[in-house]
Design a protein around this motif. Structure first.
Motif, PDB file in Angstrom:
ATOM      1  N   ILE A 104       0.829  -1.201   0.000  1.00 36.95           N
ATOM      2  CA  ILE A 104       0.000   0.000   0.000  1.00 36.95           C
ATOM      3  C   ILE A 104       0.866   1.254   0.000  1.00 36.95           C
ATOM      4  CG2 ILE A 104      -1.732   1.278   1.311  1.00 36.95           C
ATOM      5  CD1 ILE A 104      -2.678  -1.461   2.385  1.00 36.95           C
ATOM      6  N   ARG A 105       1.930   1.254   0.795  1.00 40.85           N
ATOM      7  CA  ARG A 105       2.825   2.412   0.832  1.00 40.85           C
ATOM      8  C   ARG A 105       3.456   2.657  -0.528  1.00 40.85           C
ATOM      9  NH1 ARG A 105       4.445  -0.069   5.815  1.00 40.85           N
ATOM     10  NH2 ARG A 105       3.635   1.085   7.623  1.00 40.85           N
ATOM     11  N   ALA A 106       3.877   1.588  -1.185  1.00 42.70           N
ATOM     12  CA  ALA A 106       4.484   1.741  -2.511  1.00 42.70           C
ATOM     13  C   ALA A 106       3.482   2.304  -3.511  1.00 42.70           C
ATOM     14  CB  ALA A 106       5.015   0.391  -2.991  1.00 42.70           C
ATOM     15  N   LEU A 107       2.230   1.878  -3.436  1.00 43.57           N
ATOM     16  CA  LEU A 107       1.199   2.372  -4.356  1.00 43.57           C
ATOM     17  C   LEU A 107       0.935   3.857  -4.161  1.00 43.57           C
ATOM     18  CD1 LEU A 107      -1.454  -0.506  -4.314  1.00 43.57           C
ATOM     19  CD2 LEU A 107      -0.126   0.278  -6.286  1.00 43.57           C
ATOM     20  N   ILE A 108       0.775   4.287  -2.914  1.00 45.54           N
ATOM     21  CA  ILE A 108       0.443   5.691  -2.679  1.00 45.54           C
ATOM     22  C   ILE A 108       1.633   6.587  -3.016  1.00 45.54           C
ATOM     23  CG2 ILE A 108       1.063   5.620  -0.232  1.00 45.54           C
ATOM     24  CD1 ILE A 108      -1.822   7.617  -1.839  1.00 45.54           C
ATOM     25  N   GLU A 109       2.848   6.113  -2.795  1.00 49.72           N
ATOM     26  CA  GLU A 109       4.019   6.921  -3.135  1.00 49.72           C
ATOM     27  C   GLU A 109       4.219   7.021  -4.642  1.00 49.72           C
ATOM     28  OE1 GLU A 109       7.455   5.671  -0.996  1.00 49.72           O
ATOM     29  OE2 GLU A 109       6.688   6.342   0.953  1.00 49.72           O
ATOM     30  N   ALA A 110       3.662   6.048  -5.380  1.00 56.38           N
ATOM     31  CA  ALA A 110       3.737   6.118  -6.839  1.00 56.38           C
ATOM     32  C   ALA A 110       2.680   7.064  -7.404  1.00 56.38           C
ATOM     33  CB  ALA A 110       3.555   4.720  -7.442  1.00 56.38           C
ATOM     34  N   ARG A 111       1.566   7.260  -6.688  1.00 55.27           N
ATOM     35  CA  ARG A 111       0.476   8.104  -7.172  1.00 55.27           C
ATOM     36  C   ARG A 111       0.553   9.546  -6.652  1.00 55.27           C
ATOM     37  NH1 ARG A 111      -4.428   6.089  -9.419  1.00 55.27           N
ATOM     38  NH2 ARG A 111      -3.932   4.112 -10.439  1.00 55.27           N
ATOM     39  N   THR A 112       1.262   9.759  -5.534  1.00 54.74           N
ATOM     40  CA  THR A 112       1.373  11.099  -4.960  1.00 54.74           C
ATOM     41  C   THR A 112       2.831  11.382  -4.631  1.00 54.74           C
ATOM     42  OG1 THR A 112       1.071  10.311  -2.697  1.00 54.74           O
ATOM     43  CG2 THR A 112      -0.913  10.907  -3.904  1.00 54.74           C
ATOM     44  N   ASP A 113       3.089  12.571  -4.203  1.00 50.99           N
ATOM     45  CA  ASP A 113       4.444  12.942  -3.800  1.00 50.99           C
ATOM     46  C   ASP A 113       4.822  12.152  -2.537  1.00 50.99           C
ATOM     47  OD1 ASP A 113       6.403  14.562  -2.096  1.00 50.99           O
ATOM     48  OD2 ASP A 113       6.530  15.569  -4.040  1.00 50.99           O
ATOM     49  N   PRO A 114       5.917  11.380  -2.548  1.00 51.74           N
ATOM     50  CA  PRO A 114       6.286  10.568  -1.375  1.00 51.74           C
ATOM     51  C   PRO A 114       6.490  11.396  -0.103  1.00 51.74           C
ATOM     52  CG  PRO A 114       7.542   9.877  -3.307  1.00 51.74           C
ATOM     53  CD  PRO A 114       6.826  11.142  -3.686  1.00 51.74           C
ATOM     54  N   VAL A 115       7.070  12.582  -0.261  1.00 48.50           N
ATOM     55  CA  VAL A 115       7.291  13.431   0.908  1.00 48.50           C
ATOM     56  C   VAL A 115       5.950  13.892   1.485  1.00 48.50           C
ATOM     57  CG1 VAL A 115       8.311  15.588   1.752  1.00 48.50           C
ATOM     58  CG2 VAL A 115       9.549  14.179   0.090  1.00 48.50           C
ATOM     59  N   LEU A 116       5.029  14.257   0.587  1.00 47.68           N
ATOM     60  CA  LEU A 116       3.701  14.668   1.040  1.00 47.68           C
ATOM     61  C   LEU A 116       3.008  13.519   1.773  1.00 47.68           C
ATOM     62  CD1 LEU A 116       1.314  16.640   1.110  1.00 47.68           C
ATOM     63  CD2 LEU A 116       0.643  15.767  -1.155  1.00 47.68           C
ATOM     64  N   PHE A 117       3.155  12.302   1.237  1.00 44.94           N
ATOM     65  CA  PHE A 117       2.538  11.161   1.903  1.00 44.94           C
ATOM     66  C   PHE A 117       3.110  10.968   3.300  1.00 44.94           C
ATOM     67  CE2 PHE A 117       3.382   6.642   2.950  1.00 44.94           C
ATOM     68  CZ  PHE A 117       2.096   6.327   3.381  1.00 44.94           C
ATOM     69  N   ARG A 118       4.424  11.022   3.435  1.00 46.66           N
ATOM     70  CA  ARG A 118       5.045  10.778   4.740  1.00 46.66           C
ATOM     71  C   ARG A 118       4.665  11.860   5.739  1.00 46.66           C
ATOM     72  NH1 ARG A 118      10.569   9.567   1.588  1.00 46.66           N
ATOM     73  NH2 ARG A 118       9.945   7.570   0.687  1.00 46.66           N
ATOM     74  N   LEU A 119       4.617  13.100   5.274  1.00 45.68           N
ATOM     75  CA  LEU A 119       4.193  14.186   6.167  1.00 45.68           C
ATOM     76  C   LEU A 119       2.730  14.000   6.581  1.00 45.68           C
ATOM     77  CD1 LEU A 119       5.848  17.251   4.402  1.00 45.68           C
ATOM     78  CD2 LEU A 119       6.479  16.290   6.628  1.00 45.68           C
ATOM     79  N   SER A 120       1.900  13.603   5.606  1.00 45.21           N
ATOM     80  CA  SER A 120       0.474  13.401   5.901  1.00 45.21           C
ATOM     81  C   SER A 120       0.275  12.226   6.845  1.00 45.21           C
ATOM     82  CB  SER A 120      -0.293  13.159   4.598  1.00 45.21           C
ATOM     83  OG  SER A 120      -0.147  14.255   3.719  1.00 45.21           O
ATOM     84  N   TYR A 121       1.031  11.151   6.617  1.00 45.54           N
ATOM     85  CA  TYR A 121       0.920   9.970   7.472  1.00 45.54           C
ATOM     86  C   TYR A 121       1.332  10.312   8.901  1.00 45.54           C
ATOM     87  CZ  TYR A 121       1.463   5.049   8.905  1.00 45.54           C
ATOM     88  OH  TYR A 121       1.358   3.832   9.538  1.00 45.54           O
ATOM     89  N   ASP A 122       2.393  11.120   9.017  1.00 50.00           N
ATOM     90  CA  ASP A 122       2.845  11.551  10.337  1.00 50.00           C
ATOM     91  C   ASP A 122       1.764  12.356  11.045  1.00 50.00           C
ATOM     92  OD1 ASP A 122       4.505  12.224  12.533  1.00 50.00           O
ATOM     93  OD2 ASP A 122       5.051  14.098  11.566  1.00 50.00           O
ATOM     94  N   TYR A 123       1.062  13.191  10.280  1.00 51.17           N
ATOM     95  CA  TYR A 123       0.029  14.038  10.883  1.00 51.17           C
ATOM     96  C   TYR A 123      -1.245  13.252  11.208  1.00 51.17           C
ATOM     97  CZ  TYR A 123      -3.216  17.845  11.677  1.00 51.17           C
ATOM     98  OH  TYR A 123      -4.143  18.676  12.254  1.00 51.17           O
ATOM     99  N   VAL A 124      -1.678  12.432  10.259  1.00 50.39           N
ATOM    100  CA  VAL A 124      -2.929  11.689  10.442  1.00 50.39           C
ATOM    101  C   VAL A 124      -2.733  10.534  11.424  1.00 50.39           C
ATOM    102  CG1 VAL A 124      -4.675  10.276   9.280  1.00 50.39           C
ATOM    103  CG2 VAL A 124      -3.801  12.344   8.177  1.00 50.39           C
TER     104      VAL A 124
END
Length: 545
Positions: A57-77
């Motif tokens: 799942i992590r690989a899929l979302i990082e391929a569809r969105t900015d990986p840095v944005l995902f990690r920041l969002s995951y940290d926040y959510v």
């Protein structure tokens, strides 16, 4: 799939137990087979997909969105499923979500190869809305976190036809998803599913915590008392199948088959009966701490050295069946008598009888509870966490019936520790710093050092959580990914009173100690960090044990 997603969404926001049961009952009543059975399997943790892992799942979302944005969002959510559901870019030309069904999703994920899985999951995500994507992620990871236990889900099934939840537990291990015979029985369309398992799990009887007011209403002469051992509750069941072959099983309190982790104990079950008891490690004639037992739990394979160094043992509490006779309707006193004769007759060194604790009044039982070593427990006192109180005329009833069994645990230990680190929680706590690492002082000639001794994430009220979260945000001095370090070596820090059930030596912890069930008892706004306890306080507790 949309209906299942809606069910999970409503369950996650519903705090009331009976309301959760009503939501599930209505879903099961109005949803056809096999969808409702697959939903039940998901709620009870019986759905597993071999290749569908969080890493995919992590690989899929990082391929569809900015990986840095995902990690920041995951940290926040703080929750992977929710983060992916919100961030996943919707596809304009995707097939309608209504066309995607829960049976289709389960069948596809269950049969897909590892290489094909990412594309399939991506297609599902494209076809679902935000709530549907969130539910899909929960389904794949197996971590629903909607406040529903397996027992509660089975209770909702029982409520379809006014069945006793214990009856559902009785037939559960003979069934498999999508549980069509179970629903047909619950809805009155078929007879009870035939029980073919010669060594079935029986729904356990549980207790309520007792307090002084409750004790005052009870009559000591109508009750018996036993030690409450610090192990895990199990059922040891053995019997013969239709072909005359001897079968043996060891079940956890929740009905999980843990036989593979205890082959030494399983080999000793040479009888036809069902025993309810406590699983412990018995070494040199002495019951060991839970920390010692924990080294044998959740293992797929057990080495010869582990079998020799950590011999498994059962302290028998109750006899539920013997030679095909169900004994659960008998009063506790009669079952206890049968158990005593049974254990004496089988002569198995790995099963011993749980001793009764003699008492004449609640005051004398309180003395025994406070000092097990001086009231018959001897060297085993360190493995006792209190006493159990049972009505002599009580039948063995599934679940947690009121007025029959009580647990009276020993008062917890307490230490004043300094808050050192904090991390966001998950689910509803994802916006709060609710997981706390705390430490005590190791004082020496070279200076004083705070040593981490444990983590806690419960024990506080909602209002105290907000206060703690505010403190963490305003006193952060460093960050390590999702972890915040808060000021702690000056008097600007915060002291927490930590309650815990026990201590054990541990080479995996910097302090050399591991706490059992630590929790925040209160916030010590009145105390400075320099006045917090030293590690010698915990060392003294180890010495007492």
């Amino acid at each position: 799939m949309n209906r299942f997603a809606e069910l999970l969404d409503r369950l996650s926001y519903e705090p009331r137990r009976n309301a959760k049961i009503a939501l599930m009952r209505e879903y099961f009543r109005t949803t056809p087979d096999p969808a409702r059975g697959l939903a039940l399997a998901a709620l009870t943790g019986e759905l597993r997909f071999r290749h569908a892992k969080p890493a995919v799942i992590r690989a899929l979302i990082e391929a569809r969105t900015d990986p840095v944005l995902f990690r920041l969002s995951y940290d926040y959510v703080g929750d992977l499923s929710e983060t992916v559901a919100l961030l996943w870019p919707a596809q304009r030309n995707a097939a309608p979500a209504d066309a995607l069904t829960l049976p289709e999703v389960v069948a596809t994920l269950g049969s897909a190869g590892k290489a094909d899985l990412p594309a399939l999951i991506a297609d599902f995500l494209d076809r679902l809305d935000e709530t549907g994507r969130w539910a899909l992620m929960k389904l794949i990871t197996g971590s629903l976190r909607v406040g529903v236990s397996a027992r509660l889900a089975k209770t909702a099934v029982a409520a379809l036809g006014n069945l006793d939840p214990g009856e559902v537990e009785e037939v559960w291990h003979d069934l498999a998803p999508p549980y069509e015979p179970l629903f047909a029985w619950a809805l009155g369309a078929a007879d009870r599913p035939k029980q073919t398992n010669p060594v079935p799990f029986r729904a356990p009887m549980l207790s309520h915590a007792v307090d002084a007011a409750e004790l005052a209403r009870l009559e000591p002469g109508e009750h018996a008392a036993e030690w409450k051992w610090d192990g895990i509750r199990v059922q040891a069941v053995a019997g013969h199948d239709a072909r005359g072959r001897h079968q043996r099983r060891l079940y956890s309190r929740t009905g999980d088959d843990i036989s593979a982790a205890f082959p030494d104990l399983l080999e000793a079950l040479d009888f036809d009966a069902a025993i309810d008891g406590e699983l412990v490690v018995l070494r040199g004639g002495r019951v060991q701490s839970f920390n010692t037992l924990q080294q044998r739990l959740n293992r797929k394979a057990v080495t010869a050295k582990m079998l020799a160094d950590h011999p498994a043992h059962i302290i028998a509490y109750d006899l539920l069946a013997e030679a095909g006779e169900d004994l659960r309707d008998l009063p506790f006193a009669a079952r206890r008598d049968r158990l005593q004769r049974f254990v004496g007759r089988i002569g198995i060194g790995r099963i011993t009888l749980s001793p009764l604790v003699p008492f004449s009044s609640w005051e004398s039982l309180a003395d025994a509870r406070a000092d097990p070593a001086g009231h018959g427990a001897g060297d085993d006192a360190a493995a006792i966490e209190g006493v159990m109180i049972k009505r002599l005329d009580s039948p063995y009833l599934a679940g947690r019936p009121k007025g029959h069994w009580w647990k009276w645990k020993r008062d917890p230990h307490a230490v004043d520790a300094v808050l050192m680190y904090a991390q966001r929680g998950h689910g509803k706590r994802s916006s709060f710093y609710s997981d706390y690492t705390f430490g005590v002082w190791r004082r020496g000639p070279g200076g004083d050092e705070l040593v981490p001794v444990g983590k806690a994430y419960f024990g506080f009220t909602d209002d105290e959580l907000r206060q703690l979260d505010r403190f963490v945000r305003t006193h952060t001095i460093n960050r390590f990914g999702p972890v915040r370090e808060v000021v702690h070596e000056t008097d600007e820090g915060l002291v927490l009173e930590i309650a815990f059930e026990g201590l054990a030596r541990s080479s995996r912890h910097k302090s050399g100690l591991a706490m059992r069930f630590p929790r925040v008892a209160r916030i010590r706004w009145d105390k400075r960090p320099s006045d917090a306890d030293g590690i010698e306080v915990l060392e003294a507790l180890i010495g007492e044990a």
